[in-house]
Design a protein around this motif. Sequence first.
Motif, PDB file in Angstrom:
ATOM      1  N   SER A   1       0.372  10.667  -8.749  1.00 45.51           N
ATOM      2  CA  SER A   1      -0.587  11.040  -9.994  1.00 45.51           C
ATOM      3  C   SER A   1      -2.100  10.912  -9.484  1.00 45.51           C
ATOM      4  O   SER A   1      -2.778  12.009  -9.988  1.00 45.51           O
ATOM      5  N   THR A   2      -2.460  10.140  -8.626  1.00 42.40           N
ATOM      6  CA  THR A   2      -3.911  10.164  -8.295  1.00 42.40           C
ATOM      7  C   THR A   2      -4.059  10.894  -7.072  1.00 42.40           C
ATOM      8  O   THR A   2      -5.241  11.267  -6.821  1.00 42.40           O
ATOM      9  N   GLY A   3      -3.211  11.061  -6.229  1.00 41.04           N
ATOM     10  CA  GLY A   3      -3.316  11.725  -4.872  1.00 41.04           C
ATOM     11  C   GLY A   3      -3.955  10.866  -4.081  1.00 41.04           C
ATOM     12  O   GLY A   3      -4.762  11.305  -3.104  1.00 41.04           O
ATOM     13  N   ASP A   4      -3.782   9.473  -4.018  1.00 44.76           N
ATOM     14  CA  ASP A   4      -4.371   8.598  -3.309  1.00 44.76           C
ATOM     15  C   ASP A   4      -3.500   7.511  -2.900  1.00 44.76           C
ATOM     16  O   ASP A   4      -2.457   7.156  -3.498  1.00 44.76           O
ATOM     17  N   LEU A   5      -3.912   6.641  -2.044  1.00 47.90           N
ATOM     18  CA  LEU A   5      -3.534   5.122  -1.961  1.00 47.90           C
ATOM     19  C   LEU A   5      -3.723   4.166  -2.974  1.00 47.90           C
ATOM     20  O   LEU A   5      -4.814   4.287  -3.648  1.00 47.90           O
ATOM     21  N   ILE A   6      -2.622   3.463  -3.299  1.00 44.91           N
ATOM     22  CA  ILE A   6      -2.905   2.209  -4.265  1.00 44.91           C
ATOM     23  C   ILE A   6      -2.421   1.022  -3.681  1.00 44.91           C
ATOM     24  O   ILE A   6      -1.493   1.042  -2.680  1.00 44.91           O
ATOM     25  N   LEU A   7      -2.770  -0.275  -4.289  1.00 52.91           N
ATOM     26  CA  LEU A   7      -2.385  -1.417  -3.952  1.00 52.91           C
ATOM     27  C   LEU A   7      -1.461  -1.901  -5.283  1.00 52.91           C
ATOM     28  O   LEU A   7      -1.905  -1.666  -6.344  1.00 52.91           O
ATOM     29  N   GLY A   8      -0.299  -2.389  -5.118  1.00 51.14           N
ATOM     30  CA  GLY A   8       0.427  -2.567  -6.116  1.00 51.14           C
ATOM     31  C   GLY A   8       1.372  -4.021  -5.667  1.00 51.14           C
ATOM     32  O   GLY A   8       1.439  -4.283  -4.569  1.00 51.14           O
ATOM     33  N   ILE A   9       1.962  -4.610  -6.664  1.00 57.72           N
ATOM     34  CA  ILE A   9       2.871  -5.686  -6.263  1.00 57.72           C
ATOM     35  C   ILE A   9       4.175  -5.249  -6.085  1.00 57.72           C
ATOM     36  O   ILE A   9       4.888  -4.527  -6.732  1.00 57.72           O
ATOM     37  N   ARG A  10       4.401  -5.901  -5.112  1.00 52.94           N
ATOM     38  CA  ARG A  10       5.873  -5.592  -4.371  1.00 52.94           C
ATOM     39  C   ARG A  10       6.770  -6.479  -4.871  1.00 52.94           C
ATOM     40  O   ARG A  10       7.116  -7.749  -4.263  1.00 52.94           O
ATOM     41  N   ASP A  11       7.412  -6.145  -6.031  1.00 53.12           N
ATOM     42  CA  ASP A  11       8.445  -7.353  -6.554  1.00 53.12           C
ATOM     43  C   ASP A  11       9.811  -6.673  -6.268  1.00 53.12           C
ATOM     44  O   ASP A  11       9.954  -5.689  -5.424  1.00 53.12           O
ATOM     45  N   GLU A  12      10.852  -7.286  -7.059  1.00 57.67           N
ATOM     46  CA  GLU A  12      12.189  -6.919  -6.595  1.00 57.67           C
ATOM     47  C   GLU A  12      12.579  -5.467  -6.941  1.00 57.67           C
ATOM     48  O   GLU A  12      13.331  -4.941  -6.196  1.00 57.67           O
ATOM     49  N   THR A  13      11.901  -4.869  -7.683  1.00 58.49           N
ATOM     50  CA  THR A  13      12.098  -3.253  -7.935  1.00 58.49           C
ATOM     51  C   THR A  13      11.553  -2.514  -6.819  1.00 58.49           C
ATOM     52  O   THR A  13      11.851  -1.180  -6.943  1.00 58.49           O
ATOM     53  N   LYS A  14      10.776  -3.045  -5.973  1.00 58.35           N
ATOM     54  CA  LYS A  14      10.081  -2.267  -4.929  1.00 58.35           C
ATOM     55  C   LYS A  14      10.818  -2.459  -3.770  1.00 58.35           C
ATOM     56  O   LYS A  14      10.108  -2.050  -2.584  1.00 58.35           O
TER      57      LYS A  14
ATOM     58  N   ILE B   1       0.833  -1.060   0.004  1.00 62.86           N
ATOM     59  CA  ILE B   1       0.180   0.121   0.211  1.00 62.86           C
ATOM     60  C   ILE B   1       1.066   1.165   0.146  1.00 62.86           C
ATOM     61  O   ILE B   1       1.768   1.213   0.842  1.00 62.86           O
ATOM     62  N   LYS B   2       0.743   2.077  -0.846  1.00 64.69           N
ATOM     63  CA  LYS B   2       1.624   3.308  -0.968  1.00 64.69           C
ATOM     64  C   LYS B   2       0.821   4.334  -1.722  1.00 64.69           C
ATOM     65  O   LYS B   2      -0.310   4.329  -1.990  1.00 64.69           O
ATOM     66  N   TYR B   3       1.146   5.436  -1.443  1.00 68.44           N
ATOM     67  CA  TYR B   3       0.663   6.836  -1.941  1.00 68.44           C
ATOM     68  C   TYR B   3       1.201   7.284  -3.209  1.00 68.44           C
ATOM     69  O   TYR B   3       2.403   6.770  -3.643  1.00 68.44           O
ATOM     70  N   CYS B   4       0.240   7.405  -4.327  1.00 65.65           N
ATOM     71  CA  CYS B   4       0.444   7.562  -5.802  1.00 65.65           C
ATOM     72  C   CYS B   4       0.219   9.033  -5.863  1.00 65.65           C
ATOM     73  O   CYS B   4      -0.884   9.716  -5.777  1.00 65.65           O
TER      74      CYS B   4
ATOM     75  N   PHE C   1       2.437  -5.183   2.612  1.00 66.92           N
ATOM     76  CA  PHE C   1       3.587  -4.306   2.785  1.00 66.92           C
ATOM     77  C   PHE C   1       2.815  -2.804   3.304  1.00 66.92           C
ATOM     78  O   PHE C   1       2.258  -2.584   2.263  1.00 66.92           O
ATOM     79  N   LEU C   2       3.150  -2.105   4.204  1.00 64.35           N
ATOM     80  CA  LEU C   2       2.831  -0.806   4.343  1.00 64.35           C
ATOM     81  C   LEU C   2       3.870  -0.159   4.362  1.00 64.35           C
ATOM     82  O   LEU C   2       4.915   0.015   5.334  1.00 64.35           O
ATOM     83  N   THR C   3       4.017   0.951   3.400  1.00 64.50           N
ATOM     84  CA  THR C   3       5.049   1.966   3.197  1.00 64.50           C
ATOM     85  C   THR C   3       5.056   2.784   4.245  1.00 64.50           C
ATOM     86  O   THR C   3       3.914   2.924   4.894  1.00 64.50           O
ATOM     87  N   ASP C   4       6.097   3.484   4.727  1.00 67.72           N
ATOM     88  CA  ASP C   4       6.231   4.549   5.613  1.00 67.72           C
ATOM     89  C   ASP C   4       5.164   5.445   5.589  1.00 67.72           C
ATOM     90  O   ASP C   4       4.645   6.067   6.179  1.00 67.72           O
ATOM     91  N   PHE C   5       4.901   5.768   4.091  1.00 67.95           N
ATOM     92  CA  PHE C   5       4.021   6.948   4.292  1.00 67.95           C
ATOM     93  C   PHE C   5       2.597   6.504   4.524  1.00 67.95           C
ATOM     94  O   PHE C   5       1.939   7.489   4.902  1.00 67.95           O
ATOM     95  N   SER C   6       2.321   5.469   4.563  1.00 71.32           N
ATOM     96  CA  SER C   6       0.970   4.964   4.818  1.00 71.32           C
ATOM     97  C   SER C   6       0.861   4.331   6.532  1.00 71.32           C
ATOM     98  O   SER C   6      -0.325   3.904   6.719  1.00 71.32           O
ATOM     99  N   LYS C   7       1.739   4.646   7.088  1.00 73.66           N
ATOM    100  CA  LYS C   7       2.024   3.782   8.549  1.00 73.66           C
ATOM    101  C   LYS C   7       0.957   4.289   9.407  1.00 73.66           C
ATOM    102  O   LYS C   7       0.666   3.626  10.462  1.00 73.66           O
TER     103      LYS C   7
END
Length: 150
Positions: A63-76, A58-61, A95-101
């Motif tokens: 471009s949308t100004g909102d939270l999104i769900l995304g796949i946490r692969d090796e690039t993340k 879960i991270k802040y996006c 996985f909860l990103t620090d921005f969303s804690k």
Amino acid sequence: MKYWQKLLTQWREKEKRDGFTIPYIIGSQKYLKNNEYNQNVEDLILDVANENSTDIYIKYCASTGDLILGIRDETKTVIPGKFLKFENGKESNLFLTDFSKNLGNSVEEVALELYDRYQKYIDSEQYSKNGRERGDYEINESDFIKECFK
């Protein structure tokens, strides 16, 4: 593969993009054949957290100004944050990103917070967010969803 995994995987592979807002994912269920899912926000978050084959963040996006769900692969993996635990202490794949804690300390707390935050938009069929404005899917979005669910 679950409907939300199909969406996130196709978006990542074909469009090279990060993820979708929660209302976008929930609303996509209306395009499923045989109504095989009928999840609300809480159900989705619990399902994601229990899925052993895919780590989701879960991270802040911006471009949308909102939270999104995304796949946490090796690039993340460099994104700071932590894997949430269930209230029983079991670790999840969410996985909860620090921005969303500030969403909560457990999977259940986060699921409830996100339900409170987004269910009203879902109930009014405001699934998408374009130009930071909520509304129904645009044609290209509904076409993408239908293609994913073929």
